[in-house]
Motif scaffolding. Structure first.
Motif, PDB file in Angstrom:
ATOM      1  N   THR A 101       0.827  -1.203   0.000  1.00  0.00           N
ATOM      2  CA  THR A 101       0.000   0.000   0.000  1.00  0.00           C
ATOM      3  C   THR A 101       0.861   1.253   0.000  1.00  0.00           C
ATOM      4  O   THR A 101       0.596   2.213  -0.734  1.00  0.00           O
ATOM      5  N   PHE A 102       1.917   1.254   0.814  1.00  0.00           N
ATOM      6  CA  PHE A 102       2.834   2.393   0.845  1.00  0.00           C
ATOM      7  C   PHE A 102       3.483   2.584  -0.536  1.00  0.00           C
ATOM      8  O   PHE A 102       3.589   3.701  -1.052  1.00  0.00           O
ATOM      9  N   ASP A 103       3.917   1.477  -1.135  1.00  0.00           N
ATOM     10  CA  ASP A 103       4.534   1.553  -2.472  1.00  0.00           C
ATOM     11  C   ASP A 103       3.564   2.151  -3.493  1.00  0.00           C
ATOM     12  O   ASP A 103       3.957   2.973  -4.337  1.00  0.00           O
ATOM     13  N   GLU A 104       2.311   1.743  -3.417  1.00  0.00           N
ATOM     14  CA  GLU A 104       1.316   2.252  -4.369  1.00  0.00           C
ATOM     15  C   GLU A 104       1.126   3.763  -4.219  1.00  0.00           C
ATOM     16  O   GLU A 104       0.947   4.480  -5.209  1.00  0.00           O
ATOM     17  N   ILE A 105       1.166   4.245  -2.971  1.00  0.00           N
ATOM     18  CA  ILE A 105       1.019   5.685  -2.745  1.00  0.00           C
ATOM     19  C   ILE A 105       2.190   6.427  -3.373  1.00  0.00           C
ATOM     20  O   ILE A 105       2.012   7.459  -4.048  1.00  0.00           O
ATOM     21  N   VAL A 106       3.402   5.923  -3.143  1.00  0.00           N
ATOM     22  CA  VAL A 106       4.589   6.560  -3.711  1.00  0.00           C
ATOM     23  C   VAL A 106       4.505   6.581  -5.234  1.00  0.00           C
ATOM     24  O   VAL A 106       4.756   7.607  -5.882  1.00  0.00           O
ATOM     25  N   GLU A 107       4.132   5.456  -5.818  1.00  0.00           N
ATOM     26  CA  GLU A 107       4.078   5.361  -7.280  1.00  0.00           C
ATOM     27  C   GLU A 107       2.989   6.253  -7.869  1.00  0.00           C
ATOM     28  O   GLU A 107       3.138   6.785  -8.972  1.00  0.00           O
ATOM     29  N   ALA A 117      13.678   6.267  -6.637  1.00  0.00           N
ATOM     30  CA  ALA A 117      14.641   6.628  -5.598  1.00  0.00           C
ATOM     31  C   ALA A 117      14.080   6.359  -4.206  1.00  0.00           C
ATOM     32  O   ALA A 117      14.790   5.868  -3.311  1.00  0.00           O
ATOM     33  N   ILE A 118      12.798   6.674  -4.006  1.00  0.00           N
ATOM     34  CA  ILE A 118      12.184   6.437  -2.695  1.00  0.00           C
ATOM     35  C   ILE A 118      12.102   4.947  -2.402  1.00  0.00           C
ATOM     36  O   ILE A 118      12.456   4.484  -1.307  1.00  0.00           O
ATOM     37  N   LEU A 119      11.630   4.167  -3.364  1.00  0.00           N
ATOM     38  CA  LEU A 119      11.446   2.737  -3.137  1.00  0.00           C
ATOM     39  C   LEU A 119      12.770   2.028  -2.865  1.00  0.00           C
ATOM     40  O   LEU A 119      12.801   1.011  -2.168  1.00  0.00           O
ATOM     41  N   GLN A 125      12.480   1.484   3.065  1.00  0.00           N
ATOM     42  CA  GLN A 125      12.185   0.052   3.118  1.00  0.00           C
ATOM     43  C   GLN A 125      11.912  -0.405   4.539  1.00  0.00           C
ATOM     44  O   GLN A 125      11.016  -1.222   4.784  1.00  0.00           O
ATOM     45  N   SER A 126      12.661   0.128   5.496  1.00  0.00           N
ATOM     46  CA  SER A 126      12.406  -0.205   6.904  1.00  0.00           C
ATOM     47  C   SER A 126      11.094   0.398   7.384  1.00  0.00           C
ATOM     48  O   SER A 126      10.305  -0.253   8.076  1.00  0.00           O
ATOM     49  N   LEU A 127      10.857   1.654   7.000  1.00  0.00           N
ATOM     50  CA  LEU A 127       9.645   2.348   7.430  1.00  0.00           C
ATOM     51  C   LEU A 127       8.396   1.649   6.899  1.00  0.00           C
ATOM     52  O   LEU A 127       7.439   1.397   7.637  1.00  0.00           O
ATOM     53  N   SER A 128       8.395   1.292   5.628  1.00  0.00           N
ATOM     54  CA  SER A 128       7.211   0.710   5.007  1.00  0.00           C
ATOM     55  C   SER A 128       6.971  -0.720   5.449  1.00  0.00           C
ATOM     56  O   SER A 128       5.852  -1.233   5.339  1.00  0.00           O
ATOM     57  N   ALA A 129       8.009  -1.398   5.974  1.00  0.00           N
ATOM     58  CA  ALA A 129       7.855  -2.795   6.351  1.00  0.00           C
ATOM     59  C   ALA A 129       7.396  -2.987   7.788  1.00  0.00           C
ATOM     60  O   ALA A 129       6.842  -4.031   8.120  1.00  0.00           O
ATOM     61  N   GLY A 130       7.596  -1.987   8.664  1.00  0.00           N
ATOM     62  CA  GLY A 130       7.197  -2.252  10.041  1.00  0.00           C
ATOM     63  C   GLY A 130       7.402  -1.128  11.017  1.00  0.00           C
ATOM     64  O   GLY A 130       7.479  -1.361  12.224  1.00  0.00           O
ATOM     65  N   PHE A 131       7.485   0.097  10.552  1.00  0.00           N
ATOM     66  CA  PHE A 131       7.646   1.224  11.467  1.00  0.00           C
ATOM     67  C   PHE A 131       6.379   1.376  12.299  1.00  0.00           C
ATOM     68  O   PHE A 131       5.270   1.205  11.800  1.00  0.00           O
ATOM     69  N   THR A 230      17.894  11.695   2.729  1.00  0.00           N
ATOM     70  CA  THR A 230      17.547  11.465   1.321  1.00  0.00           C
ATOM     71  C   THR A 230      16.072  11.119   1.179  1.00  0.00           C
ATOM     72  O   THR A 230      15.371  11.607   0.282  1.00  0.00           O
ATOM     73  N   PHE A 231      15.584  10.283   2.102  1.00  0.00           N
ATOM     74  CA  PHE A 231      14.171   9.903   2.073  1.00  0.00           C
ATOM     75  C   PHE A 231      13.274  11.119   2.295  1.00  0.00           C
ATOM     76  O   PHE A 231      12.308  11.346   1.560  1.00  0.00           O
ATOM     77  N   VAL A 232      13.594  11.938   3.297  1.00  0.00           N
ATOM     78  CA  VAL A 232      12.773  13.105   3.607  1.00  0.00           C
ATOM     79  C   VAL A 232      12.774  14.076   2.433  1.00  0.00           C
ATOM     80  O   VAL A 232      11.733  14.646   2.077  1.00  0.00           O
ATOM     81  N   ALA A 233      13.946  14.276   1.811  1.00  0.00           N
ATOM     82  CA  ALA A 233      14.020  15.184   0.673  1.00  0.00           C
ATOM     83  C   ALA A 233      13.149  14.687  -0.475  1.00  0.00           C
ATOM     84  O   ALA A 233      12.437  15.463  -1.128  1.00  0.00           O
ATOM     85  N   ALA A 234      13.166  13.376  -0.731  1.00  0.00           N
ATOM     86  CA  ALA A 234      12.377  12.812  -1.833  1.00  0.00           C
ATOM     87  C   ALA A 234      10.885  12.846  -1.526  1.00  0.00           C
ATOM     88  O   ALA A 234      10.055  13.007  -2.431  1.00  0.00           O
ATOM     89  N   MET A 235      10.517  12.708  -0.246  1.00  0.00           N
ATOM     90  CA  MET A 235       9.109  12.637   0.144  1.00  0.00           C
ATOM     91  C   MET A 235       8.502  14.011   0.412  1.00  0.00           C
ATOM     92  O   MET A 235       7.308  14.120   0.664  1.00  0.00           O
TER      93      MET A 235
END
Length: 417
Positions: A101-107, A117-119, A125-131, A230-235
């Protein structure tokens, strides 16, 4: 049902499911009370009464798939075989895949290069898997997606067990606090300070920013801090969208077309949790439809109390003891036996009358069931005394687990009364 002669309002399940205005039903409750089964039974009943229904589970257990005869559930609604009805309804089922679901939102909300770059970012990857909190937020996202699609007459949501079942109500506020927090603002500063003006601003605060990021680097590690930045800048461009969509879904849950059902068992801890859910939903102005009370026991012989049943069982036992054990001194003993009185074999009593033994056993089972029923009535009375306005639907305890569509239909019939 009445408690202390006060009538308890009955939960009208079929009118709720049949009402075209009812678009979302959320089942919440503590673990082990039959919440997943209730959600599946409600969805099946609504579909077979003519509605196009999807049931979404965010419970990590896969009981829903098994009960519906599916090999597995995933992030895509799958049609449930064997649920076609003359009324024209359809049933689909799915289970929340948090990362997908997180991946779909990013895409969906970034361009292809930025999405890639985000994926690929290790922190993402850590955040989307279980944060912590991601599952609840993604549940809000998926519910919002299903509602926005407009393909379903009814969406039934099965939530996680225990009090975390209502954590998704807090998702917008937590997400907003996270995005507006000082930590994120510090990490976003280098990305926002672009160009000549940005370099000037950054130079003015370089010492302070360097101190902060240096400290964070020591705590988190330079590699992790770089991944986070890098993640924050991309998001950055997506953060506002996250908050807006979560807020919209929260308002959807408060809307008249949504109905919350609290599921519980007639046990002290489960009904204490149910009271918490009822109070929390009221505080958040969420529309509560009622309480589903699962695994309710009834007395097979209402006129026979536990005390009378135990007394009758004891009387049968005393009767058999008297009839099958010979009194002392009445042994038949011929003169001249080879055995002395001390070494003669002890007479073995004849077995008890099988009919009496069976009757005594049934009486004891009835007494135990009556005691359990009395305990259930007491805890229900406590809940009703505090929340007399909450409608209740009772589901009788079944002899075995529900594991197929036939069992789900039976639960639906009991829910409808």
């Amino acid at each position: 049902m009445t408690v202390d002669d006060a009538p308890v309002p009955a939960l009208a399940v079929d009118p709720l499911l049949d009402d075209p205005a009812t678009r979302i039903v959320v089942c919440c409750g503590s673990g082990g009370v039959g919440k997943t089964t209730t959600a599946a039974a409600l969805a099946l009943r609504a579909a077979e009464r003519g509605r196009r229904v999807v049931v979404l589970t965010i419970d990590p257990a896969r009981r829903l798939a098994q009960a519906m005869g599916l090999t597995e559930l995933d992030n895509v609604p799958r049609p449930v075989p064997g649920t076609a009805s003359e009324a024209g309804g359809e049933l689909f089922a799915m289970m929340l895949d948090m990362k997908r679901t997180f991946d779909e939102i990013v895409e969906a909300h970034t361009d292809r290069d930025r999405a890639a770059a985000i994926l690929a970012n290790p922190f993402y990857q850590s955040l989307s898997a279980g944060f912590a909190g991601t599952q609840e937020y993604m549940a809000m996202e998926k519910l919002g997606q299903l509602a926005a699609r407009g393909s379903w007459d009814l969406i039934v949501v099965d939530t996680p067990p225990s009090r975390s079942a209502l954590d998704f109500l807090d998702a917008p506020q937590r997400m907003g606090s996270f995005l507006d927090g000082r930590f994120i603002r510090v990490l976003m500063a280098p990305a926002k300070a672009g160009g000549r003006a940005g370099r000037k601003v950054m130079s003015l605060g370089a010492a302070g920013l360097g101190m902060v990021t240096g400290t964070l680097g020591k705590v988190l590690g330079a590699g992790l801090l770089r991944d986070v930045q890098t993640f924050v800048a991309a998001m950055d461009t997506m953060f506002g969208g996250f908050r807006a969509r979560a807020d919209a879904t929260y308002r959807l849950l408060q809307a008249p077309g949504t109905a919350f059902l609290v599921v519980a068992a007639p046990e002290r801890d489960a009904l204490r949790e149910a009271a918490y859910f009822v109070e929390r939903l009221a505080a958040d102005r969420m529309p509560l439809a009622g309480l589903v009370l699962n695994r309710v026991h009834g007395a097979a012989v209402p006129g026979l109390s536990a005390e009378r049943a135990l007394a009758a069982a004891e009387a049968l036992g005393a009767k058999n003891l008297a009839e099958n054990v010979a009194p002392s001194g009445m042994d038949d003993h011929r003169t001249g036996d080879a055995h002395s009185e001390d070494d003669r074999p002890t007479p073995t009593p004849d077995p008890a009358d099988p009919a009496d033994a069976l009757a005594a056993g049934l009486l004891r089972v009835h007494a135990e069931r009556s005691g359990q029923l009395a305990r259930e009535q007491r805890v229900r009375a406590r809940f009703t005394a505090v929340h007399p306005e909450v409608p209740v639907a009772e589901v009788a305890a079944l002899p075995g687990d529900v594991h197929d569509l036939t069992g789900l239909r039976a639960i639906g019939e009991l829910l409808a009364g």
